[in-house]
Motif scaffolding. Structure first.
Motif, PDB file in Angstrom:
ATOM      1  N   THR B  53       0.831  -1.199   0.000  1.00 33.98           N
ATOM      2  CA  THR B  53       0.000   0.000   0.000  1.00 33.98           C
ATOM      3  C   THR B  53       0.865   1.247   0.000  1.00 33.98           C
ATOM      4  O   THR B  53       0.593   2.208  -0.723  1.00 33.98           O
ATOM      5  CB  THR B  53      -0.905   0.023   1.256  1.00 33.98           C
ATOM      6  N   ALA B  54       1.917   1.211   0.797  1.00 31.46           N
ATOM      7  CA  ALA B  54       2.782   2.386   0.909  1.00 31.46           C
ATOM      8  C   ALA B  54       3.354   2.758  -0.450  1.00 31.46           C
ATOM      9  O   ALA B  54       3.352   3.930  -0.836  1.00 31.46           O
ATOM     10  CB  ALA B  54       3.914   2.093   1.894  1.00 31.46           C
ATOM     11  N   ASN B  55       3.800   1.750  -1.180  1.00 32.84           N
ATOM     12  CA  ASN B  55       4.419   2.024  -2.472  1.00 32.84           C
ATOM     13  C   ASN B  55       3.408   2.536  -3.488  1.00 32.84           C
ATOM     14  O   ASN B  55       3.667   3.478  -4.223  1.00 32.84           O
ATOM     15  CB  ASN B  55       5.112   0.768  -2.995  1.00 32.84           C
ATOM     16  N   ILE B  56       2.238   1.891  -3.487  1.00 31.51           N
ATOM     17  CA  ILE B  56       1.233   2.289  -4.478  1.00 31.51           C
ATOM     18  C   ILE B  56       0.779   3.733  -4.245  1.00 31.51           C
ATOM     19  O   ILE B  56       0.676   4.529  -5.188  1.00 31.51           O
ATOM     20  CB  ILE B  56       0.039   1.314  -4.452  1.00 31.51           C
ATOM     21  N   THR B  57       0.515   4.076  -2.993  1.00 31.38           N
ATOM     22  CA  THR B  57       0.117   5.457  -2.723  1.00 31.38           C
ATOM     23  C   THR B  57       1.254   6.416  -3.060  1.00 31.38           C
ATOM     24  O   THR B  57       1.023   7.535  -3.520  1.00 31.38           O
ATOM     25  CB  THR B  57      -0.293   5.646  -1.249  1.00 31.38           C
ATOM     26  N   ASN B  58       2.451   5.969  -2.863  1.00 28.36           N
ATOM     27  CA  ASN B  58       3.613   6.781  -3.211  1.00 28.36           C
ATOM     28  C   ASN B  58       3.642   7.078  -4.718  1.00 28.36           C
ATOM     29  O   ASN B  58       3.859   8.218  -5.134  1.00 28.36           O
ATOM     30  CB  ASN B  58       4.883   6.034  -2.776  1.00 28.36           C
ATOM     31  N   VAL B  59       3.414   6.036  -5.500  1.00 30.75           N
ATOM     32  CA  VAL B  59       3.380   6.216  -6.958  1.00 30.75           C
ATOM     33  C   VAL B  59       2.294   7.209  -7.339  1.00 30.75           C
ATOM     34  O   VAL B  59       2.498   8.120  -8.146  1.00 30.75           O
ATOM     35  CB  VAL B  59       3.147   4.858  -7.669  1.00 30.75           C
ATOM     36  N   LEU B  60       1.135   7.040  -6.695  1.00 31.99           N
ATOM     37  CA  LEU B  60       0.004   7.921  -7.001  1.00 31.99           C
ATOM     38  C   LEU B  60       0.363   9.367  -6.672  1.00 31.99           C
ATOM     39  O   LEU B  60       0.088  10.293  -7.443  1.00 31.99           O
ATOM     40  CB  LEU B  60      -1.225   7.465  -6.201  1.00 31.99           C
ATOM     41  N   GLN B  61       0.993   9.537  -5.507  1.00 31.64           N
ATOM     42  CA  GLN B  61       1.412  10.879  -5.078  1.00 31.64           C
ATOM     43  C   GLN B  61       2.336  11.524  -6.110  1.00 31.64           C
ATOM     44  O   GLN B  61       2.159  12.674  -6.496  1.00 31.64           O
ATOM     45  CB  GLN B  61       2.140  10.763  -3.728  1.00 31.64           C
ATOM     46  N   GLN B  62       3.301  10.736  -6.594  1.00 30.06           N
ATOM     47  CA  GLN B  62       4.302  11.284  -7.510  1.00 30.06           C
ATOM     48  C   GLN B  62       3.746  11.574  -8.899  1.00 30.06           C
ATOM     49  O   GLN B  62       4.172  12.508  -9.570  1.00 30.06           O
ATOM     50  CB  GLN B  62       5.466  10.298  -7.666  1.00 30.06           C
ATOM     51  N   THR B  63       2.789  10.764  -9.297  1.00 27.59           N
ATOM     52  CA  THR B  63       2.394  10.813 -10.703  1.00 27.59           C
ATOM     53  C   THR B  63       1.195  11.715 -10.971  1.00 27.59           C
ATOM     54  O   THR B  63       0.949  12.107 -12.102  1.00 27.59           O
ATOM     55  CB  THR B  63       2.116   9.383 -11.208  1.00 27.59           C
ATOM     56  N   SER B  64       0.466  12.058  -9.904  1.00 27.35           N
ATOM     57  CA  SER B  64      -0.792  12.769 -10.097  1.00 27.35           C
ATOM     58  C   SER B  64      -0.628  14.115 -10.789  1.00 27.35           C
ATOM     59  O   SER B  64      -1.433  14.488 -11.641  1.00 27.35           O
ATOM     60  CB  SER B  64      -1.489  12.979  -8.754  1.00 27.35           C
ATOM     61  N   LEU B  65       0.428  14.858 -10.431  1.00 24.63           N
ATOM     62  CA  LEU B  65       0.567  16.204 -10.991  1.00 24.63           C
ATOM     63  C   LEU B  65       0.820  16.140 -12.498  1.00 24.63           C
ATOM     64  O   LEU B  65       0.176  16.852 -13.270  1.00 24.63           O
ATOM     65  CB  LEU B  65       1.696  16.956 -10.276  1.00 24.63           C
ATOM     66  N   VAL B  66       1.747  15.271 -12.908  1.00 23.71           N
ATOM     67  CA  VAL B  66       1.972  15.095 -14.350  1.00 23.71           C
ATOM     68  C   VAL B  66       0.689  14.590 -15.014  1.00 23.71           C
ATOM     69  O   VAL B  66       0.344  14.990 -16.132  1.00 23.71           O
ATOM     70  CB  VAL B  66       3.129  14.105 -14.616  1.00 23.71           C
ATOM     71  N   GLY B  67      -0.023  13.728 -14.297  1.00 27.85           N
ATOM     72  CA  GLY B  67      -1.273  13.185 -14.817  1.00 27.85           C
ATOM     73  C   GLY B  67      -2.289  14.276 -15.115  1.00 27.85           C
ATOM     74  O   GLY B  67      -2.926  14.272 -16.166  1.00 27.85           O
ATOM     75  N   ILE B  68      -2.422  15.226 -14.182  1.00 26.04           N
ATOM     76  CA  ILE B  68      -3.378  16.319 -14.383  1.00 26.04           C
ATOM     77  C   ILE B  68      -3.024  17.114 -15.641  1.00 26.04           C
ATOM     78  O   ILE B  68      -3.885  17.430 -16.466  1.00 26.04           O
ATOM     79  CB  ILE B  68      -3.401  17.235 -13.143  1.00 26.04           C
ATOM     80  N   VAL B  69      -1.726  17.398 -15.813  1.00 33.02           N
ATOM     81  CA  VAL B  69      -1.290  18.143 -16.992  1.00 33.02           C
ATOM     82  C   VAL B  69      -1.556  17.328 -18.262  1.00 33.02           C
ATOM     83  O   VAL B  69      -1.995  17.861 -19.282  1.00 33.02           O
ATOM     84  CB  VAL B  69       0.209  18.495 -16.887  1.00 33.02           C
ATOM     85  N   SER B  70      -1.322  16.015 -18.183  1.00 33.95           N
ATOM     86  CA  SER B  70      -1.520  15.168 -19.367  1.00 33.95           C
ATOM     87  C   SER B  70      -2.984  15.145 -19.804  1.00 33.95           C
ATOM     88  O   SER B  70      -3.280  15.051 -20.996  1.00 33.95           O
ATOM     89  CB  SER B  70      -1.059  13.739 -19.079  1.00 33.95           C
ATOM     90  N   ILE B  71      -3.896  15.230 -18.837  1.00 32.33           N
ATOM     91  CA  ILE B  71      -5.321  15.263 -19.204  1.00 32.33           C
ATOM     92  C   ILE B  71      -5.625  16.522 -20.011  1.00 32.33           C
ATOM     93  O   ILE B  71      -6.286  16.484 -21.051  1.00 32.33           O
ATOM     94  CB  ILE B  71      -6.191  15.181 -17.941  1.00 32.33           C
ATOM     95  N   GLY B  72      -5.075  17.654 -19.545  1.00 26.91           N
ATOM     96  CA  GLY B  72      -5.250  18.889 -20.308  1.00 26.91           C
ATOM     97  C   GLY B  72      -4.651  18.765 -21.693  1.00 26.91           C
ATOM     98  O   GLY B  72      -5.258  19.161 -22.696  1.00 26.91           O
ATOM     99  N   MET B  73      -3.474  18.153 -21.750  1.00 21.65           N
ATOM    100  CA  MET B  73      -2.793  17.972 -23.031  1.00 21.65           C
ATOM    101  C   MET B  73      -3.631  17.094 -23.959  1.00 21.65           C
ATOM    102  O   MET B  73      -3.633  17.290 -25.182  1.00 21.65           O
ATOM    103  CB  MET B  73      -1.411  17.345 -22.806  1.00 21.65           C
TER     104      MET B  73
END
Lengths: 500, 332
Positions: B53-73
């Motif tokens: 769980t720790a790792n998965i939430t960590n990945v989510l934490q790291q990737t969300s910001l780029v993810g938000i930008v990618s949706i706009g893109m």
């Protein structure tokens, strides 16, 4: 005309992944004749050409070239035999000169250096033979369409072709240019070369052709001497009677000058382009616009649809009508089927369904799907669009069905003024008839329909009234009934009005 | 005419009823998801820490910001355009809220203004491209340089601190173990998917990307649609910028250099056509996670960032090739 057989094909069969494109076709062509190949889209014409030119190899059957059995495995073998093709998409290299293109793939050279002087000489002679008035040093990108076609024919001459295949050369030519090509074709056949000519336009086939082979559903169904065969007989054989009657001439003769019905144009003016006055496109009728390329037919329809800037003094059902964008025109229930289906009309990468509803959902945030779901289906059924799934992409349909999808976009939108710009361009005979049958129904249901076309017989057969445009102006107005083609043609070409 | 809907290719139509064929069709459609799942399986084999769980939430934490930008893109690329300015816009928005807050402005008002900056820059750059018909590649390239410069000017090139706890809590906080930024990312993804699939705006966006002329002649205000797509992209870039400032607790003028390339890679890897008209948010989200998981697995294996860069490049190529093969198969 000598009667020596150049090519003879017997029992040619070609299948693509279970679909039989050619099913035992017999075909032959003699030296010095123009043989026309007729048939609907999908009848197998292009497959047959591709077999002759070495792009496809047949699954069964025999090909004889000058009496000897041959297998044409590659385009190169076809060229060596003396078979040359003028494609619809003229395959010349635009950035090279005419001379370079003439010798492409077999540039004369010594020790790897190009023998330039020799090339220019031969090229000049070849261009002169086809009556071209341009230098072999011209870049191909600077040539007009007809000059490119002449270059292709010149290329066939330089390889001393025995069979020249011309795939719909007229699709992109004006009437004058076509006559020029025809003259060159005469020269070529006199020299003993055979020409295989493919076109959808029956009037030009009767003008240039000696014989015609008709293909239907991958079979050769008949060979005719054109001098003894009427166009009606040919159409009958091409479509095989399966789509019923060819629509008959319209019979409506109601009063024309009703300014409160449909579109009435006092004036549509674009400086230097068109200045059209007093044109009436009333409801319940099909109004035709005919003229040479550049006469302003398409521009007029674009101006009426708001996609072209113009001074518009127009009324729609008596109310002022001056759309500054397609959206404003659509809001008044006006629809345009544009000239170029693939680049302007259809979204080839979107599904049929999406293509049909695109003009419909103009307002609101609600889901477009729920609001109009049954309508595209009903329209498709009514128009007889043939497809197996609404999610099929527009680009996967045949030309006729694509055009019906573009048309049904406006029917879904309940448009009742339809502007059809060359709606039958590139369609085969059967599809043309089907499309116009639908247009007749639409007009009969009370819509005002304007149609442009470069094919006079089509306009005469389907329109109630005809306006002849010449250099951006209305030259003449005809009520179709009892009219002869010569009357109209004279105005179309010369712009002069004959005294009745 | 008793049955006008006639099957044109009877053979194909019959074949689609077979179970295998249905399975194959879904496989072609969701091949990226399959690759992603395989990658996760490989990840959990090579590293016991992967599936925690720790790792998965960590990945989510790291990737969300780029993810938000990618949706706009995704919105911009669906119209057949490209937005190179997102990294600079994100940095600018993150910087300007730090400055506003330091000047004593209300926190939420400054966040709103920061996002508004993103909307305006997107609308202007996209609008310039749409209405003057200049390539968006060029207008947004100008934005990339100019807005980055403006960001440096705002802060003299140094980070700006003094971000209130309310905001930094959002950047690093969790709800029920899930990172706040992850929740924001997924919510935006769902909203975007709904907007594209079920609204008239989405319909017109796809139409514009598919055939701009046909769309315009069907009454779609294509220029406005393109400008809106850029405005949405700018807004989401600004959101990512604000969230990064929240996480870092400072406004960082050098933030997000090269972000536009990450976003474009994710969108294209997710199956959206660079020519517009085809693709969607779902693919982008999967691709964002895929790229993050690759990076994560390498971290867990203790391989440095140089390896990560090489392998990310290789994986991008492999995925694109596989995607193309599957697509070609699907066409038949």
């Amino acid at each position: 005309m000598t009667n020596q057989e150049i090519v003879s094909m017997r029992g040619i069969v070609k299948r693509f992944q279970g679909v039989t494109a050619l099913d035992g076709v017999d075909f032959s062509i003699n030296a010095g004749e123009v043989m026309c190949l007729l048939g609907e889209n999908g009848a197998g014409k292009s497959t047959l050409i591709k077999i002759l030119s070495g792009s496809y190899t047949p699954d069964a059957g025999e090909i004889f070239f000058e009496g000897k059995s041959v297998t044409i495995k590659t385009p190169r073998i076809a060229t060596e035999l003396g078979i040359s093709v003028v494609h619809q998409e003229l395959d010349l290299v635009p950035d090279l000169t005419v001379a370079q293109n003439l010798f492409l793939g077999r540039t004369p050279s010594r020790f790897g250096f190009i023998k330039s002087a020799n090339m220019q000489e031969v090229a000049e002679a070849a261009i002169a033979r086809v009556g071209g008035q341009f230098s072999p040093k011209t870049k191909v990108s600077e040539l007009t369409v007809v000059q490119k076609q002449l270059t292709m024919i010149a290329r066939a001459l330089t390889i001393e072709a025995k069979l020249l295949i011309m795939d719909e050369p007229s699709a992109t030519l004006t009437a004058d240019e076509l006559q020029q090509v025809f003259r060159v074709m005469d020269e070529v056949t006199k020299a003993g070369c055979a020409i295989l000519y493919i076109s959808h336009r029956l009037d030009e086939i009767s003008q240039i052709g000696d014989r015609a082979t008709v293909l239907r559903d991958g079979k050769s169904v008949g060979v005719h001497i054109l001098a003894n065969t009427s166009q009606a007989e040919l159409i009958e054989e091409i479509i095989g009677g399966k789509r019923g009657e060819v629509a008959t001439q319209r019979s409506s003769t109601a009063a024309v000058e009703d300014k409160t019905s449909g579109l009435y144009i006092d004036r549509v003016f674009i400086p230097g382009v068109i200045d059209i006055r007093n044109v009436s496109i009333p409801r319940g009728r099909i109004t035709g616009f005919i003229g040479l390329g550049g006469a302003g037919r398409s521009t007029l329809l674009s101006a009426l649809f708001g996609s072209e800037r113009a001074l518009r003094e127009v009324t729609l059902d008596g109310q002022p009508y001056d759309p500054h964008s397609p959206r404003q025109a659509i809001a008044r229930r006006v629809g345009l089927v544009p000239e170029d289906r693939k680049t302007q009309g259809l979204m080839v990468g979107r599904s049929i369904w999406h293509n049909m509803i695109i003009a419909f959902n103009k307002k609101g945030f609600g889901t477009a799907k729920q609001r109009s779901f049954s309508k595209p289906k009903e329209t498709a059924l009514a128009l007889g669009v043939r497809f197996h799934d609404f999610s099929q992409l527009g680009g996967q349909l045949s030309g006729g069905n694509q055009q019906k999808v573009v048309l049904s976009k406006w029917l879904v939108n309940e448009s009742n003024v339809l502007l059809l710009d060359e709606p039958t361009r590139g369609l085969d005979v059967g599809a043309k008839v089907e499309l116009f049958n639908e247009v007749h129904k639409i007009a009969d249901s009370g819509a005002a329909v304007a149609v442009t076309s470069s094919e006079l017989p089509e306009v005469m057969m389907h329109c109630d009234t005809i306006y002849v445009l010449y250099e951006g102006q209305v030259k003449e107005f005809f009520v179709t009934q009892g009219l002869s083609a010569e009357d109209i043609l004279h105005v179309v070409i010369t712009g002069e009005v004959r005294n009745a | 005419m008793n049955n006008p809907i006639v099957t044109q290719q009877p053979i194909e139509a019959r074949a689609t009823t077979g179970l295998m064929v249905v399975a194959k069709r879904y496989l072609v459609k969701y091949n990226l998801l399959l690759i992603f799942v395989l990658l996760c399986v490989v990840g959990s084999i090579v590293s016991p820490n992967f599936a925690t769980t720790a790792n998965i939430t960590n990945v989510l934490q790291q990737t969300s910001l780029v993810g938000i930008v990618s949706i706009g893109m995704t919105f911009v690329i669906l119209t057949g355009n490209i937005d190179l300015s997102v990294g600079s816009v994100a940095a600018f928005a993150g910087m300007i809220i730090a400055i506003f807050v330091n000047d004593g402005m209300n926190l939420w008002l400054s966040v709103l203004l920061g996002i508004l900056c993103g909307v305006i820059s997107g609308a202007v750059l996209g609008g310039l491209s749409a209405f003057l018909t200049v390539p968006s590649f060029m207008t947004t390239l100008a934005g990339l340089v100019g807005i980055r410069g403006a960001t440096y000017l705002l802060s003299d090139g140094v980070p700006v601190s003094g971000i209130p706890d309310v905001l930094t809590n959002i950047g690093t906080g969790r709800v029920g173990g899930i990172p706040d930024v992850g929740i924001i990312f997924i919510s935006i993804a769902i909203l975007a998917a709904v907007a594209l699939r079920f609204t008239v705006f989405g319909e017109h966006l796809y139409a514009t990307g598919s055939n701009e002329v046909a769309a315009r002649l069907s009454g779609v205000n294509t220029k406005l649609i393109v400008a809106s797509a850029f405005a949405i992209c700018g807004a989401l870039a600004a959101v990512a910028g604000v969230l990064l400032t929240a996480r870092l607790t400072v406004g960082q003028p050098t933030a997000y250099v090269g972000l536009e390339l990450d976003a474009i890679a994710a969108v294209v890897l997710g199956g959206t056509s660079l020519f517009g008209g085809r693709g969607g948010v779902f693919g982008t989200v999967i691709a964002v996670f895929m790229l993050a998981v690759i990076r994560n697995v390498f971290n867990l294996m203790g391989l440095g960032s140089f390896y990560q860069m090489v392998i990310t490049g290789v994986v991008l190529i492999i995925a694109l090739v596989l995607n193309r093969i599957a697509e070609n198969r699907g066409k038949r």
